[in-house]
Design a protein around this motif. Structure first.
Motif, short mmCIF file in Angstrom:
data_model
loop_
_atom_site.label_atom_id
_atom_site.label_comp_id
_atom_site.label_asym_id
_atom_site.label_seq_id
_atom_site.Cartn_x
_atom_site.Cartn_y
_atom_site.Cartn_z
N VAL A 150 0.84 -1.21 0.00
CA VAL A 150 0.00 0.00 0.00
C VAL A 150 0.87 1.25 0.00
O VAL A 150 0.57 2.23 -0.70
CB VAL A 150 -0.95 0.00 1.22
N SER A 151 1.96 1.24 0.76
CA SER A 151 2.87 2.38 0.80
C SER A 151 3.44 2.68 -0.58
O SER A 151 3.48 3.84 -1.02
CB SER A 151 4.01 2.11 1.78
N ALA A 152 3.88 1.64 -1.30
CA ALA A 152 4.42 1.83 -2.64
C ALA A 152 3.34 2.33 -3.60
O ALA A 152 3.60 3.18 -4.46
CB ALA A 152 5.00 0.51 -3.15
N THR A 153 2.11 1.83 -3.43
CA THR A 153 1.00 2.27 -4.28
C THR A 153 0.69 3.74 -4.04
O THR A 153 0.48 4.51 -5.00
CB THR A 153 -0.26 1.43 -3.99
N LEU A 154 0.67 4.15 -2.78
CA LEU A 154 0.41 5.55 -2.45
C LEU A 154 1.51 6.46 -2.99
O LEU A 154 1.26 7.61 -3.37
CB LEU A 154 0.29 5.72 -0.93
N ALA A 155 2.74 5.94 -3.04
CA ALA A 155 3.87 6.74 -3.53
C ALA A 155 3.75 7.09 -5.00
O ALA A 155 4.19 8.16 -5.43
CB ALA A 155 5.18 6.00 -3.25
N ILE A 156 3.15 6.19 -5.80
CA ILE A 156 3.05 6.47 -7.24
C ILE A 156 1.68 7.06 -7.61
O ILE A 156 1.46 7.41 -8.77
CB ILE A 156 3.31 5.21 -8.08
N THR A 157 0.78 7.19 -6.64
CA THR A 157 -0.55 7.73 -6.91
C THR A 157 -0.54 9.12 -7.54
O THR A 157 -1.34 9.40 -8.44
CB THR A 157 -1.39 7.73 -5.62
N PRO A 158 0.35 10.05 -7.09
CA PRO A 158 0.37 11.37 -7.74
C PRO A 158 0.62 11.30 -9.25
O PRO A 158 0.08 12.12 -10.01
CB PRO A 158 1.53 12.09 -7.03
N PHE A 159 1.42 10.33 -9.68
CA PHE A 159 1.68 10.18 -11.12
C PHE A 159 0.45 9.64 -11.83
O PHE A 159 0.20 9.96 -12.99
CB PHE A 159 2.88 9.26 -11.34
N PHE A 160 -0.33 8.83 -11.12
CA PHE A 160 -1.58 8.32 -11.68
C PHE A 160 -2.55 9.47 -11.94
O PHE A 160 -3.27 9.48 -12.95
CB PHE A 160 -2.20 7.30 -10.73
N ALA A 161 -2.55 10.47 -11.04
CA ALA A 161 -3.43 11.63 -11.21
C ALA A 161 -3.10 12.38 -12.50
O ALA A 161 -3.99 12.77 -13.26
CB ALA A 161 -3.29 12.56 -10.01
N VAL A 162 -1.81 12.57 -12.76
CA VAL A 162 -1.39 13.26 -13.99
C VAL A 162 -1.69 12.41 -15.21
O VAL A 162 -2.13 12.91 -16.25
CB VAL A 162 0.11 13.60 -13.92
N PHE A 163 -1.49 11.10 -15.08
CA PHE A 163 -1.76 10.16 -16.17
C PHE A 163 -3.24 10.22 -16.58
O PHE A 163 -3.57 10.29 -17.77
CB PHE A 163 -1.37 8.75 -15.72
N VAL A 164 -4.12 10.23 -15.60
CA VAL A 164 -5.56 10.29 -15.88
C VAL A 164 -5.91 11.63 -16.53
O VAL A 164 -6.74 11.69 -17.45
CB VAL A 164 -6.37 10.10 -14.58
N TYR A 165 -5.26 12.69 -16.09
CA TYR A 165 -5.55 14.02 -16.65
C TYR A 165 -5.25 14.06 -18.15
O TYR A 165 -6.02 14.59 -18.94
CB TYR A 165 -4.73 15.07 -15.90
N TYR A 166 -4.11 13.49 -18.55
CA TYR A 166 -3.73 13.53 -19.96
C TYR A 166 -4.38 12.42 -20.79
O TYR A 166 -4.30 12.45 -22.02
CB TYR A 166 -2.21 13.44 -20.10
N LYS A 167 -4.98 11.43 -20.13
CA LYS A 167 -5.67 10.34 -20.83
C LYS A 167 -4.78 9.67 -21.87
O LYS A 167 -5.20 9.36 -22.97
CB LYS A 167 -6.96 10.85 -21.47
N ASN A 168 -3.53 9.49 -21.48
CA ASN A 168 -2.56 8.83 -22.36
C ASN A 168 -2.43 7.38 -21.92
O ASN A 168 -1.97 7.10 -20.81
CB ASN A 168 -1.20 9.55 -22.26
N PHE A 169 -2.82 6.45 -22.79
CA PHE A 169 -2.82 5.03 -22.44
C PHE A 169 -1.72 4.26 -23.16
O PHE A 169 -1.84 3.06 -23.41
CB PHE A 169 -4.19 4.41 -22.73
#
Length: 301
Positions: A150-169
């Motif tokens: 969970v700690s590692a998942t929370l650490a990369i969550t901010p990058f997930f927010a940017v990823f979702v914003y740009y909708k780049n898959f």
């Protein structure tokens, strides 16, 4: 010369900076922007990415929530840190627990305000992120392996927010994310070996305490070997420019890491191993520039 009162406030400011790990937040902020420019939106004009208000608010909200997360984690780990990190703990204690909690709520509140300017989905996302960090600090971190995951998942969550914003898959993004996630997870596992004394004193049920250091080293070795897979995939199948040099260097360091891991016997050794993984992660942030060294010049304005 600073007066006694000025020195006192300076030390309190340094203490708060230590608690929120300001250097980590600066690195995460830089990483979010570099990832946006070079990986997530490589075809966007540079000005549009750098001066994008929504991106700025996402990065700001992420930084505020992460800072608040460090505060609440420090609050729950205060007694453990007295054993594991006595010098840092003494600096952190210059700021009272009451002030830390007040700052924690203020930072989260401002983060939600920033998210509200983006969208309702952003508010929901960051609210869930805040709750996840609190629940991890309060409960999950005491559960072996799940806490690390969970700690590692929370650490990369901010990058997930940017990823979702740009909708780049693009698949390259997921491979980069997997490499980073496995590195952070390995680092979290090393921290358990490093902090065994304090964890044992506070009845934390970590893997090295429950099953011994040999089992913990075996799991870390498997995680590091898994980390080599996305590194090799990025080198072999994706266009990452000169960043391939970073991944080859990382592979060499990770092999060295495994050798040193099995020769390690005490906290001093585990601190060195922790720093090796931290070094790979930090250098990786700046290595994003190697994806295309001419990109910024070609996209100015």
């Amino acid at each position: 010369m600073l007066s006694r009162k000025q020195r006192f406030y300076l030390f309190k400011l340094l203490s708060l900076f230590s608690v929120v790990r300001g250097y980590n937040i600066l690195m995460i902020t830089l990483a979010q922007y570099l990832a946006s420019i070079y990986i997530l939106a490589p075809d966007w004009p540079l000005r549009k990415v750098v001066f994008d208000l929504n991106l700025f608010l996402i990065v700001t909200a992420s930084a505020l929530v992460i800072a608040a997360g460090y505060i609440i984690n420090n609050f729950y780990d205060a007694e453990k840190d007295l054993i594991n990190k006595p010098v840092k703990s003494m600096l952190d204690r210059l700021v009272s627990q009451r002030f830390k909690l007040t700052t924690y709520f203020i930072l989260n509140f401002v983060a939600i305000i920033a998210a509200s300017y983006i969208s309702f989905r952003a508010v929901f996302f960051f609210s869930a992120y805040i709750f996840g960090i609190w629940f991890y600090s309060h409960k999950l971190k005491r559960i072996p392996f799940l806490g690390n995951f969970v700690s590692a998942t929370l650490a990369i969550t901010p990058f997930f927010a940017v990823f979702v914003y740009y909708k780049n898959f693009d698949p390259v993004i997921f491979v980069h994310a997997l490499f980073l996630f496995l590195l952070i997870l390995s680092r979290e596992m090393i921290k358990d070996l490093e902090n065994m004394a304090g964890d044992m004193a506070q009845n934390y049920r970590t893997i090295p305490i429950l099953y011994g250091s040999t089992v913990s080293k075996t799991i870390i070795t498997l995680l590091v070997l898994l980390t080599l897979i996305p590194a090799l995939l990025l080198i072999r199948f994706f266009d990452i420019g000169y960043m391939y040099l970073y991944f080859w260097a990382s592979i060499v360091l990770l092999v060295l890491f495994i050798i040193l891991l099995w020769r390690s016997t005490g906290k001093k050794h585990y601190v060195w191993l922790h720093n090796i993984l931290k070094f790979i992660i930090i250098v990786g942030v700046f290595s994003i520039l190697l994806i295309n060294v001419d990109l910024v010049l070609n996209r100015i304005l």
